[in-house]
Design a protein around this motif. Structure first.
Motif, mmCIF file in Angstrom:
data_model
loop_
_atom_site.group_PDB
_atom_site.id
_atom_site.type_symbol
_atom_site.label_atom_id
_atom_site.label_comp_id
_atom_site.label_asym_id
_atom_site.label_seq_id
_atom_site.Cartn_x
_atom_site.Cartn_y
_atom_site.Cartn_z
ATOM 1 N N GLY A 97 -0.411 8.030 5.947
ATOM 2 C CA GLY A 97 0.111 7.737 4.618
ATOM 3 C C GLY A 97 1.457 7.040 4.612
ATOM 4 N N GLN A 98 1.751 6.283 5.645
ATOM 5 C CA GLN A 98 3.019 5.555 5.695
ATOM 6 C C GLN A 98 2.898 4.222 4.957
ATOM 7 N N SER A 99 4.024 3.705 4.531
ATOM 8 C CA SER A 99 4.026 2.394 3.891
ATOM 9 C C SER A 99 3.916 1.312 4.966
ATOM 10 N N ARG A 121 8.731 -1.450 10.437
ATOM 11 C CA ARG A 121 10.033 -1.076 11.015
ATOM 12 C C ARG A 121 9.842 -0.268 12.286
ATOM 13 N N ARG A 122 8.901 0.644 12.281
ATOM 14 C CA ARG A 122 8.648 1.484 13.452
ATOM 15 C C ARG A 122 8.193 0.644 14.642
ATOM 16 N N LEU A 123 7.407 -0.387 14.381
ATOM 17 C CA LEU A 123 6.913 -1.267 15.438
ATOM 18 C C LEU A 123 7.850 -2.441 15.697
ATOM 19 N N VAL A 146 -3.494 1.294 -0.008
ATOM 20 C CA VAL A 146 -3.407 1.739 -1.399
ATOM 21 C C VAL A 146 -2.023 1.387 -1.935
ATOM 22 N N ARG A 147 -1.983 0.841 -3.141
ATOM 23 C CA ARG A 147 -0.695 0.578 -3.788
ATOM 24 C C ARG A 147 -0.063 1.909 -4.180
ATOM 25 N N SER A 148 1.227 2.028 -3.946
ATOM 26 C CA SER A 148 1.946 3.255 -4.276
ATOM 27 C C SER A 148 1.968 3.450 -5.792
ATOM 28 N N ARG A 149 1.814 4.681 -6.216
ATOM 29 C CA ARG A 149 1.900 4.986 -7.655
ATOM 30 C C ARG A 149 3.339 4.918 -8.136
ATOM 31 N N ARG A 150 4.280 5.188 -7.231
ATOM 32 C CA ARG A 150 5.706 5.162 -7.594
ATOM 33 C C ARG A 150 6.257 3.749 -7.694
ATOM 34 N N ASP A 151 5.733 2.848 -6.840
ATOM 35 C CA ASP A 151 6.215 1.474 -6.803
ATOM 36 C C ASP A 151 5.062 0.586 -6.355
ATOM 37 N N GLU A 152 4.492 -0.167 -7.290
ATOM 38 C CA GLU A 152 3.296 -0.949 -6.976
ATOM 39 C C GLU A 152 3.541 -2.062 -5.965
ATOM 40 N N ARG A 153 4.812 -2.359 -5.670
ATOM 41 C CA ARG A 153 5.105 -3.358 -4.629
ATOM 42 C C ARG A 153 4.869 -2.792 -3.232
ATOM 43 N N GLU A 159 0.674 1.559 0.829
ATOM 44 C CA GLU A 159 0.609 2.710 1.729
ATOM 45 C C GLU A 159 -0.710 2.655 2.496
ATOM 46 N N LEU A 160 -0.663 3.099 3.741
ATOM 47 C CA LEU A 160 -1.842 3.040 4.608
ATOM 48 C C LEU A 160 -2.290 4.455 4.950
ATOM 49 N N PHE A 161 -3.582 4.695 4.770
ATOM 50 C CA PHE A 161 -4.168 6.002 5.035
ATOM 51 C C PHE A 161 -5.366 5.842 5.962
ATOM 52 N N LEU A 162 -5.453 6.712 6.938
ATOM 53 C CA LEU A 162 -6.602 6.712 7.837
ATOM 54 C C LEU A 162 -7.853 7.149 7.089
ATOM 55 N N THR A 163 -8.960 6.530 7.435
ATOM 56 C CA THR A 163 -10.253 6.997 6.945
ATOM 57 C C THR A 163 -10.740 8.083 7.914
#
Length: 150
Positions: A56-58, A64-66, A89-96, A99-103
């Motif tokens: 669930g990281q942006s 930045r991590r890489l 997925v676009r963040s609900r807090r900031d649509e810009r 966020e990436l989530f594993l399936t």
């Protein structure tokens, strides 16, 4: 190849940068057949490593991590999504923010990848402790170089 004093001249073999560069190239080549069985490229593997550590990281946080820019990772993210390994997925807090989530499939791949680090350690022919020390020294070098950047 005889070891030369670092920085003593402009000879290729005396350059630390070339030793790091060529080692990085060989490391990536070593990983290629290991990752092929998982259907991954090396950049895809690095992205998945970050998500296996914390889902669930942006996109920006992963970039930045890489230590790269989001633009160069966007095609990697898109390919992982097309392969069914993650969902953007676009963040609900900031649509810009994306966020990436594993399936489920992306999480399952984690188990299949567990043996890869041991393959690298075995191929190095060095004890785990020496590799851990080398890794620590390289991280310290990387951090000092990053601090020295204008």
């Amino acid at each position: 190849m005889a070891s030369q004093e670092i920085g003593s001249d402009l000879g290729l073999d005396s350059q630390l940068c070339f030793t790091l560069y060529s080692t990085s190239l060989l490391m990536t080549k070593f990983y290629k057949p290991l990752l092929k069985g998982l259907g991954l490229t090396y950049p895809q593997y690095l992205v998945l490593l970050t998500l296996w550590q914390a889902d669930g990281q942006s996109a920006g946080a992963i970039s930045r991590r890489l230590m790269t820019d989001t633009g160069s990772l966007t095609p990697v993210f898109k390919r992982l999504e097309a392969d069914g390994l993650l969902q953007r997925v676009r963040s609900r807090r900031d649509e810009r923010v994306v966020e990436l989530f594993l399936t489920e499939r992306g999480r399952a791949l984690h188990e299949q990848a567990r043996e890869i680090p041991d393959c690298v350690i075995m191929a190095s022919g060095q004890p785990h402790e020496e590799l851990a020390e080398l890794k620590g020294r390289l991280e310290a070098l990387r951090d000092r170089l990053q601090e020295a950047m204008p």
